[in-house]
Design an enzyme around this catalytic site. Structure first.
Site, mmCIF file in Angstrom:
data_model
loop_
_atom_site.group_PDB
_atom_site.id
_atom_site.type_symbol
_atom_site.label_atom_id
_atom_site.label_comp_id
_atom_site.label_asym_id
_atom_site.label_seq_id
_atom_site.Cartn_x
_atom_site.Cartn_y
_atom_site.Cartn_z
ATOM 1 N N GLY A 263 79.050 32.331 22.048
ATOM 2 C CA GLY A 263 77.831 32.054 21.287
ATOM 3 C C GLY A 263 76.625 32.840 21.772
ATOM 4 C CD GLN B 112 76.569 21.510 20.273
ATOM 5 O OE1 GLN B 112 77.568 20.897 20.611
ATOM 6 N NE2 GLN B 112 75.994 22.377 21.082
ATOM 7 C CB SER C 129 80.943 29.258 20.872
ATOM 8 O OG SER C 129 81.610 29.261 22.096
ATOM 9 C CB CYS D 123 65.429 15.627 37.931
ATOM 10 S SG CYS D 123 63.745 15.121 38.177
#
Lengths: 389, 159
Positions: free
Chosen positions: A66, A174, A194, A320
């Site tokens: 992709g 996606q 992909s 994070c």
């Protein structure tokens, strides 16, 4: 429950690939007979995939995945049409393969408009039309968002692009294999996909290039893919990709029905059982396997560790998690404040998941969120703030 | 979750079984540092006796696994210490006690050190004393009204 990150290669796909790794390992570009069969099989794969999206086999070009397809589409058009114009329109919620490529071009004299999205993550086709200028050479809008699952009004945007004579690219990484796609009906000129997102192997993808679309090459150095993309043909990968795409198409209706039911069950139960929670993205214009929540007062990475300890894999748009300073650009683009975006978690389903798995996940989420809220100073302040009213 | 797998066993232990989570009623000192925008907030409560010894410490933390683990370790390191000794608990000491942190998480240990300092500052202010070498905390906690609103949440709208 992280099936949007990647998927397992189906046994049928592996079986289809195996002979081309072990026995028929010839280079399809060689002239001797040993390589003849494999070249034929690659062409069969190309036709099969073309048929699935309403294209012809001459419009399908295999790539390494992709990201390469997105790079090729955008840089290729920019280079081919730079005399015509230097303006590109895209959105603020694209995958980094599109966004970073656009940034690269900005540094080289191109102008890029990053359109905003609404609070459900949807692009307004009217905004696309308003952004078009004489210099506009390309519009690139993703088919479905990888984080929040919203499905964009691609056909309408394509129609607008064509009415203005602008090339339309969609990153369908996606969506491919999960949503029915027809490049003609949806007015798509370039499409990236992909294999590993649909139970195919990693390291293979494609770029659909509509006949007549002007685009320069990205990878130079060989005559493969009819002189458009150099590099030894990944025969086994391509054959596996086609097999996976065919299976995905055959099972699409059944799988979507099953996944939608599981997805809705998960969303409903979590909203019912866990207060101060929001669902990100549109509830109906949404990939059948995507669930994205924000739980207030807690941070996503902590939640992922607790879920992982219960055997549940998930992902988060929290900064994070990725080591970045800011939380996910997609969650910020739909208007969430940083502190809420930090508490995001994405769960992506597959049809192998059972209703019992969903219930187990709801319970695990409930416990983990409670535990983290109990140690959150933000929750403590919120409770005091509310009781003080 | 790449760096999660880089966490030491001690970090995972202190995250999974955090020591001294909670609040202290009428604490001798309490300090809150960090901000929600960046994704880390630590609040530390200290109970300090008349001899200036930390009898108890509790914490509450909003943040990642490392933020929780460093808070937990910081409370363990200050309990039983005098105010002067507690002031010398550095981020390095917290990190070492946890067998290290991934590079991108080092700021969590700094936040733990700041949380101790903020709580000690509050203690000094309440007592009207001056602690040698203690600087006022940089309190950048962001608690705007915006935080208490979450647009488009069906669960909240029902409530």
């Amino acid at each position: 429950m992280d099936n949007a990150a990647t998927t397992r290669v189906l046994p049928e796909v592996f079986e289809a690939m195996k002979p081309y790794l072990l026995e028929e390992y010839g280079n399809p570009s060689s002239t001797y007979e040993f390589s003849g069969k494999i070249a034929q099989e690659v062409e069969k794969a190309r036709s099969a995939i073309a048929e699935l999206i309403g294209a012809t086999e001459k419009e399908i070009f295999f790539t390494s995945g992709g990201s390469e397809s997105d790079n090729w589409a955008i840089k290729g058009v920019a280079d081919a049409l730079r005399k015509k114009g230097n303006h590109i329109i895209t959105t603020s919620i694209e995958h980094h393969a599109v966004l970073e490529t656009c940034k690269f071009l900005e540094e080289r004299g191109f102008e890029v408009t990053y359109l905003p999205v609404d609070d459900k993550g949807l692009v307004d086709p009217q905004a696309v039309e308003n952004a078009i200028k004489d210099e506009t050479i390309l519009i690139s809008v993703m088919f479905a968002n990888n984080e929040i699952g919203s499905i964009e009004p691609v056909a309408k945007i394509g129609e607008i692009a064509h009415a203005h004579g602008v090339i339309f690219h969609t990153d369908a990484v996606q969506a491919f294999g999960h949503v029915a796609i027809n490049v003609d009906r949806m007015n798509i000129d370039l499409l990236s996909a992909s294999a590993h997102k649909l139970n195919g192997p990693k390291g293979v993808g494609l770029l659909y290039i509509r006949k007549g679309v002007k685009i320069s090459n990205l990878i130079h150095g060989g005559a493969q893919e009819r002189g458009r993309r150099a590099g030894t043909t990944n025969a086994a990968g391509i054959i596996g990709f086609a097999k996976a795409a065919q299976i995905a198409a055959e099972r699409m209706a059944e799988r979507c029905t099953k996944e939608t039911a599981l997805r809705n069950r998960l969303i409903e139960k979590v909203l019912e059982e866990i207060p101060y929670t929001r669902v990100n993205g549109d509830l109906t214009k949404r990939l059948s396997n995507n669930v994205s929540f924000c739980f207030r007062f807690i941070e996503g990475e902590s939640l992922l560790i607790l879920l992982d300890q219960k055997g549940i894999c998930a992902s988060s748009g929290s900064a994070c998690t990725s080591g970045a300073l800011d939380p996910s650009h997609v969650l910020l683009a739909i208007g969430l404040p940083h502190e809420i975006a930090h508490g995001s978690v994405r769960l992506t389903l597959s049809d192998e998941i059972t209703p019992e798995d969903i219930d187990f996940t709801v319970e695990a989420l409930k416990q983990a969120v409670k535990r983290l809220r109990d140690m959150s100073p933000l929750y403590e302040d919120f409770v005091k703030h509310e009781s003080g009213k | 979750m790449s760096q999660v797998s880089e966490y030491s066993e001690k970090v995972i232990d202190h995250f999974s079984n955090p020591r001294n989570v909670g609040e202290i009623e009428d604490p001798s000192g309490v300090g809150t540092v960090g901000n929600a925008k960046c994704g880390d907030i630590m609040r530390m409560y200290l109970d300090i006796d008349d001899d200036g010894v930390v009898r108890d410490a509790k914490f509450k933390t909003f943040g990642c696994g490392a933020a929780v683990a460093t808070s937990s370790m910081a409370t363990e390191l200050v309990i039983g210490k005098t105010v002067e000794e507690a002031l010398k608990v550095t981020n390095k000491a917290v990190m070492e006690a946890l067998d290290g942190l991934p590079p991108v998480k080092v700021h969590c240990s700094l936040l733990a050190e700041e949380a101790i300092h903020a709580a000690l500052w509050d203690y000094a202010e309440k007592k009207g004393i001056k602690i040698e070498g203690l600087k006022p905390p940089v309190n950048d906690i962001d608690q705007t009204e915006e935080f208490y609103r979450m647009p488009g949440s069906p669960a909240d709208e029902k409530k």
